[in-house]
Every structure is written in C-alpha cells, then in structure tokens.
Motif scaffolding. Structure first.
Motif, PDB file in Angstrom:
ATOM      1  N   SER A 409      17.216   7.974  40.932  1.00 21.65           N
ATOM      2  CA  SER A 409      19.336   7.489  40.939  1.00 21.65           C
ATOM      3  C   SER A 409      20.004   7.481  42.233  1.00 21.65           C
ATOM      4  CB  SER A 409      19.973   8.662  39.522  1.00 21.65           C
ATOM      5  OG  SER A 409      19.868  10.009  40.313  1.00 21.65           O
ATOM      6  N   ASP A 411      22.125   9.494  42.565  1.00 22.13           N
ATOM      7  CA  ASP A 411      22.752  10.652  43.682  1.00 22.13           C
ATOM      8  C   ASP A 411      21.213  11.321  43.466  1.00 22.13           C
ATOM      9  OD1 ASP A 411      21.970  11.322  40.442  1.00 22.13           O
ATOM     10  OD2 ASP A 411      24.016  12.339  40.101  1.00 22.13           O
ATOM     11  N   ASP A 459      25.226   5.849  39.532  1.00 19.54           N
ATOM     12  CA  ASP A 459      24.094   6.996  38.607  1.00 19.54           C
ATOM     13  C   ASP A 459      23.645   7.653  37.480  1.00 19.54           C
ATOM     14  OD1 ASP A 459      24.238   8.204  41.213  1.00 19.54           O
ATOM     15  OD2 ASP A 459      26.515   9.310  40.234  1.00 19.54           O
ATOM     16  N   THR A 492      27.482  13.964  34.255  1.00 18.59           N
ATOM     17  CA  THR A 492      27.807  12.758  34.937  1.00 18.59           C
ATOM     18  C   THR A 492      28.997  12.222  34.990  1.00 18.59           C
ATOM     19  OG1 THR A 492      27.901  11.627  32.276  1.00 18.59           O
ATOM     20  CG2 THR A 492      25.395  11.967  33.549  1.00 18.59           C
TER      21      THR A 492
END
Length: 802
Positions: A409, A411, A459, A492
């Motif tokens: 992802s 991040d 993300d 998130t």
C-alpha cells in the motif's frame, strides 16, 4: 548483510498424500507446496506460520511422509514427486530446524503418488503411476548420520492400476500385511514372508476408486487384538474390515443389521477371506459401512482418543467427520462433523465454496485436527474439553498458482499479491500485546481470469490487471478497514466507506452490499410486490466482527472489496500497471506482437478517463512501467529489448523524451527508478542489470551487473540510506541479490547474494521494498512462480559500512 525470512505464505498441493504430521519427532507438519515442501508447526502459540520451504524437487510434490525415528531430536522425511524421484531428508532438531536432502532415489519410472511407513520398522513402501509398489528398507546407523535405502521388492499391480494409497502394518512377529488400492474398486492384500510380499486376498465391495486406506489395532498398543482396516472411496462410503486371528470367524457385527442401512444391508457381503502367516491363520471379514458423506471421500485416519477408537474422514462435500463405534449397539456413528454447512454445496469458489477437503490430519496428542481445502488454505480445530466442542482456530493460507503481481500500500501498512490462481490477497501483521505475526487479513478479489499485475492507487484503493483485457479498481470496504484497525492498528483516512462486498452468482464484479445489525429481519417484504430481499445483498455485522485473523471461510466469502471502476481500451491480456506517486494517474499496457497494441495507456484517477493519445514506442509487449519520484517521467521497458523515458507535459500528457531500442541484447523484463536524479535500472533476459543516467536527450550506461540467470525483477529503495542507494534483483532461477553503491560512483556497486536456503524454488516475478521503513532495517516482499509470497527483513548496516 543480515537477511531473515519473517513471513512465507504458500498454499498446499491438492493431493491427499501430500501432507503428514510428525507425531513422534519434532511434531512439525510437512506439506507439498508446488515443487517444495513446507514445514509448519500448527501448535505454535506464536502463530508463526510456515517456517521454511525445502527445495529440490523440480515438479509438484505428491507424497510426504515422516519416517518414525522414535528419537525426539531426529527427524527423517520422505517425499515423492511428479519428477519420478523419492527424496530422503534429515533434520537434527536443535538448535535450528534445518532439513537437508541426504538421498535421491530414481527407481520409479512415473510420478510417485503415495508413501507408507511403519512405526518400529525400517520397512517403507512407495506407489507410483507406473502401476508398481516398491518395498524398501531404510539403512541407517543409531543416530541416522548415515542413511541409505535398499530396494527389497517391486510389486507389479495386476491387472495394472494406479496405487492411490498403501497401508502397512505388523500382522504378527513373522509377517507384515500390506493393503494396496487405487483406480479400481477392489483392495489387494499382500502378506510378507521373509520381506517378500505375496498377494493373498482381494477385497471387493466398493463401487468407485478407493482414495484412503489405513490399519489400526482395535485396542491401543495391544498386538494381540484384531486389526481394523478403513477404506474410503469415491462411492461416498467408508468400509471397515476386520483381520481376526484363528480359525473361528469373529462374531457377526451387529452393525450389519443396522436398520439405517435399509436395502443396502441386504447386499453387504460378509465373505471371509482366509490368510495365513508362518505363525498363525487369520480371516478378513467386512465389519461396517459408514454412511454420511455426500461426495468423494479423500482421507480416513485412525486415532485412539480418550480411550476410544476414532476415525477422521475428509470429503469433497466440504466436511470432516469423526466416527466412533457406539458401545451398546456396535454401530459406527458420526459423533462430530466439522466444515461447511450443506446450504453452500454446489456453489462455485466465487460464492465461497471450499471445494472439498482433501487432507485431514490428527495432531500428535489427537486434540487438534487440521484440514487442507481446495483453495490451498489450512483449517484448524482444537478440542475444548471444558465445552466438549471442537473450536476453529487461526491456520495458514496461500496462493496455489504462480504469484504474478506484488505491491505495498502507499503507506506500507499492508502487502497485496495477485496470482494465476485468480485471487488477490492482502497480508499484514496481526499485533497483540507482546508479539506479532503475519496473516492474510482480506481476499479483495476472487476472479474468473488469471491475474497478472497490481498496484496501489491510494492507501485504501488498488488496481489490478488480468487476462480479460481490462483493469479493475477496488476500494477498501468498512468491514475490512475495521478489522485492520482493530487487529493491526492501521488507521485509514478514507471516508464514505461501503460496508462490504460479494460476487453475484455467474458474475465477475464484486458488488457493494450493506451490513445490518443482527436483530434486523433477514428479509424485508415490499407491501406491493411481496418479494423477499435477496439475502446475498446484505451481511450481518457480527460476521465481520473478529478478534483474530479471519478463517478461510470468511476470507473466501465475506472479505471481498467492492469494485468501483473498470478501465477499457486494451485489446489483449493486461501485462503491466503502475500508478503515479501522487495517485492521480495510472499507466497500463497489454500483451502485444505489433506496435498498435504495444502502447502505454494513461488514465486519470479522478474521472477514470483515458488521457489521450496512447504512448507509442514499443513494438512488442511492455513488461514493466514506473513513474519517477516527482511523476515528471514515466519509464517503460519491453520484450522488444527497448526502454523508453516519457516526459510529462501539460494536462497530464506524456511525450517520448528518449529511448534506447537496444538497451539489452535480449528482452527487458523489469525496471526501477533509483533515488538519484535521472537515474534508473533495467533488468533483462541477457542475465544483467544495467544502471542508466540521462541528461537532456542523452543517456549513458553507467554499469552492468552480471547475474547467473535471466534477471526477472528489480526494485530500488526510493531514498538514499547513509549516502548509499540500495536495490535488489531476482532471477529466473530464484536467486535474490541485494546491491548498494554510492550515487557519485555508480560504476562501483557491491553485490550480496541471499543464502540459497532462503531463495524461492522458481522464477521471481516481482520484488517490492516496503515504504516508510527505518533506514537500516528494511523489508522486501518477493513474489515467485513457486506460489510463494515472502517477506524478508534486511539489515543493511553491515553492508553499507563495508
């Protein structure tokens, strides 16, 4: 350089003989996983998963069996493969569990499909699809430091059939009894006289191929008690046979009069087969018929548990059953059934069916059961003595075909992989109070086409490309976000989540569905139409409430991601996808044999519209794409041996800045930007990695790094670490190398090879460094043709100082 494997995910081979649990020695479970053998400790409280993979076979591993050494610190493993070889592996258990191949035997002329061993004996047997069973003696000294195998006899099965299973047991002090069955409906019984086996009886009664055979003593540890043989077949029945000592026949089993058998009971033959060894005479009679499974039965294994003799069976009907004899009537009954409810039978994998259980194994203490299903994932149940129920627990999952795509992802919080098994999987760490372990936490995509490539857009969003000529975009649902937050502490920032997703029957697109409270009615009727709401259009919130990584049942059914976009335009199978670092653009390519199809298409992620015109430079398939750190450049490489650098203009359009039609002498397979201005790497079939630097319209080759085989993957860490840039490359032979060098001296690159024991068994398809890691401790994700996804921890401190 210090490198360690912190996670391996790999699915098990769908073969009932391809797994065994070492009940005597190190208590590990070994299972065939593609061409390798995976070692796993299901009873490990840390839930570490697969410990290591043993490489050596060059085709699928069909049969795995531990040889009973009776020494807790020594372990001998036998493996048979479709490459016709039998391998013997040895492990001295402490301090490290490392198996080494000590012997390779090539006597069989066809794939080996079954191995049988016998505790307290050096005799073992192998069966192969050449229609033979071979009897062996393991030759060894007291501590197993010298090992060899002596072929004692080859039994040619007549009339010829494939031995799908073999069972060995002591009949008495002078004889062994061998049962062989397979692609016929009869069981052949052999007796040994001075290690030579002769056919003495043929048991008939089954009406399909026989998939499982196993002997046991009726009373544990009592060599005087009768032998029982269980046989399970594709005819959906299990038959039990009794081997009884003496001239007199055993009392007729009252189980034969069981009214539940109905008309079947009348047709059950109780013919006695007389056999004799050097010491005594015996009879073999039919004992009982076990009814209950609704499809083919693959395994049947005995265990004495809590003073009772129990039989574990696994079936294509998605269930495991535990059988025992009723103490009063003698009728064999199913006392426990585990697995999936029958409502989902007949459904496809897209709607979450397990597709049957192929392997069922008892733990050494008989209080845990593991089972392997069609999706390559293991399930585990442990007996709770306080509640008298079997409780499902966290086991392991993995791909069962080549892993083609891999990305982190944006991040770095989780890893996504995609495979020819038509699934996309999400892996990350489950964090508890004082420990963590890696697991599959979601299965975002279950598809109808092989999946080739993947990349993260944000993300909480990714895009994948498949053999179906289009790309699909997926958004993280609220249910998965909550699980990742709760179990992995992944926060998130995305808003407006969809609750969950499912796949409609006969559909390919994951549709958004709603999560409702448990007390809300299951179906709401419209007053006018009087039609019930489709139960597949919603999910109970409790279904998505976990305090542990989800089981395979949930992964395959409830943890999909909703599909939000489809991208059209390509004419052939998608070959490459890359997203810009700011997440606003996606570049894609497809397989091509002409310049019209070998184009790179760019889409904006706001409206998901193509930014025209497509980029033309290549004449064959574009194999890899990557945006530069500032997204000002796009790099493409292809099978036409060419690399091209595209420069960004206004309105997100790109134009050709420079290219090299002969960048490598053979096709270029991967590329990566270095964290140095205007510098990139290319990897090719010509066994080399090249470092290029450009200025204006001129590009200069700075250095060439030679490899031992074709270089199939390359990836650079996107920032300089202690004044050095670091990259890794993987080859067609499965080798991984970590390299470093000074940005000011690109000609001098230091190469460190990863230990061959840690390498995948087959070609590496993709490698990816985890973003946002500490400087000297880095993590590297590796996807390979051997079905594995691996995460390595690389400590760069020694390498950089050197």
């Amino acid at each position: 350089m210090n490198i360690s494997e912190i996670f391996i995910s790999i699915g098990g081979n769908r073969n009932p003989a391809a797994a065994d649990w070492d009940t005597k020695g190190l208590q590990l479970l070994a299972f065939g996983a593609d061409n390798s053998i995976a070692l796993w400790n299901p009873l490990d409280h840390g839930l570490r998963g697969v410990r290591s993979l043993l490489n050596g076979h060059n085709k699928a591993v069909n049969a795995v069996k531990f040889f009973p050494t009776e020494i807790s610190s020594k372990s001998i493993l036998l493996s048979g493969s479709a490459d016709h070889t039998l391998r013997i592996w040895r492990c001295h258990g402490y301090p490290e569990i490392i198996y080494e191949a000590v012997k390779t035997i090539t006597e069989h002329q066809s794939p080996i499909i079954r191995i049988a061993t016998l505790p307290a004996s050096d005799i073992f047997a192998t069966g192969a699809s050449d229609g033979t069973v071979k009897i062996w003696r393991l030759l060894h000294d007291a501590d197993f430091s010298n090992i060899n195998a002596e072929l004692l006899q080859t039994i040619i099965l007549s009339p010829k059939f494939f031995p799908l299973n073999i069972a060995l047991e002591f009949l008495d002090d002078s004889s062994l009894i061998l049962a062989v069955a397979g692609t016929r409906s009869t069981i052949q019984i052999f007796l040994s006289r001075d290690t030579h086996f002769d056919l003495v009886a043929t048991l008939s009664g089954h009406e399909g191929w026989i998939r499982a055979l196993e002997f046991t003593r009726e009373r544990k540890g009592n060599r005087e008690s009768d032998l029982l043989l269980a046989s399970a077949s594709q005819d959906k029945y299990i038959r039990l046979w009794r081997v009884h000592t003496g001239e007199e026949l055993p009392a007729v089993s009252s189980a034969l009069n069981d009214p539940a058998l109905g008309i079947l009971g009348k047709s059950l033959s109780n013919k006695a087969h007389r056999i004799e060894s050097k010491d005594a005479r015996y009879s073999i009679t039919f004992e009982a018929l076990l009814l209950g499974h609704e499809d083919w039965i693959y395994t049947a294994s005995w265990r004495h548990r809590e003073g009772k003799l129990q039989l574990l069976s696994t079936s294509e009907d998605n269930s495991l059953a535990i059988w025992e004899s009723d103490p009063n009537s003698g009728v064999w009954v199913c006392v426990t059934r585990l697995g999936e409810i029958s409502a989902q039978k007949g459904s496809t994998t897209a709607t979450g069916s397990a597709g049957g259980f192929w392997i069922g194994l008892w733990s050494p203490d008989a209080n845990t059961i593991v089972s392997l299903g069609r999706t390559g994932s293991w399930r585990k149940w442990t007996y709770s003595s306080s509640e008298h129920v079997w409780v499902q627990q966290v086991a392991i999952t993995g791909h069962i075909r080549e892993v083609k795509g891999l990305c982190w992802s944006k991040d770095g919080s989780y890893l996504l992989s995609t495979s020819s098994d038509q699934t996309t999987r999400l892996f990350t760490e489950w964090k508890r109070e004082n420990r963590s372990s890696w697991h599959e936490l979601s299965r975002p995509q279950i598809h109808g086409y092989d999946l080739n490539c993947i990349d993260s857009v944000t993300d909480t969003q990714f895009i994948s490309g498949a053999d179906e000529k289009l790309l699909r975009v997926f958004d993280e649902p609220k249910g998965v976000a909550d699980i990742l937050n709760k179990l992995c502490h992944i926060q998130t920032t995305s808003k407006g989540f969809i609750d969950a997703a499912n796949i409609p029957v006969l559909g390919l697109s994951n549709k958004a569905i709603q999560a409702v409270e448990d007390y809300e009615p299951a179906s709401v009727t419209d007053e006018d139409e009087r039609e019930a709401v489709d139960p597949a259009s919603f999910i109970r919130k409790s279904t998505l409430d976990f305090d542990h990584p989800p089981f395979e049942d949930h992964l395959a059914r409830h943890l999909l991601w909703p599909e939000t976009e489809k991208l059209y335009g390509h004419g052939y199978e998608i070959s490459a996808v890359a997203t810009s670092n700011d997440g606003t653009l996606v570049a894609t390519a497809c397989r091509a044999s002409a310049i019209d199809h070998a184009v790179v298409r760019i889409y904006d992620t706001k409206e998901w519209l193509e930014v025209k015109p497509p980029l033309k430079a290549h004449s064959l398939t574009v194999t890899a794409l990557q945006f530069s750190h500032d997204d000002q450049y796009l790099l493409s490489v292809g099978r036409d041996r060419q690399w091209a650098v595209w420069k960004r203009g206004t309105n997100s359009t790109y134009s050709l800045a420079l290219s090299n039609p002969k960048g490598h002498t053979r096709m270029i397979l991967d590329t990566s930007w270095a964290p140095i201005e205007h510098t990139f790497l290319t990897a090719g079939r010509d066994k080399s990695v090249k470092i290029w630097q450009f200025s204006g319209s001129e590009a200069q080759l700075k250095t060439t790094i030679s490899a031992t085989s074709a270089v199939t993957a390359v990836a650079c860490i996107q920032h300089v670490i202690q004044d050095q840039f670091v990259f890794a490359y993987g080859t067609d032979g499965g080798e991984i190398s970590i390299c470093s060098g000074l940005p000011t001296a690109l000609e001098q690159v230091q190469v460190s090879k990863v230990d061959t024991k840690l390498n995948p068994a087959r070609s590496i398809n993709r490698i990816a460094w985890r973003p946002n890691m500490e400087n000297e401790k880095q993590q590297l994700g590796v996807a390979s043709d051997d079905n594995s996804v691996r995460v390595f921890e690389v400590s760069l401190v020694h390498m950089i100082r050197a």
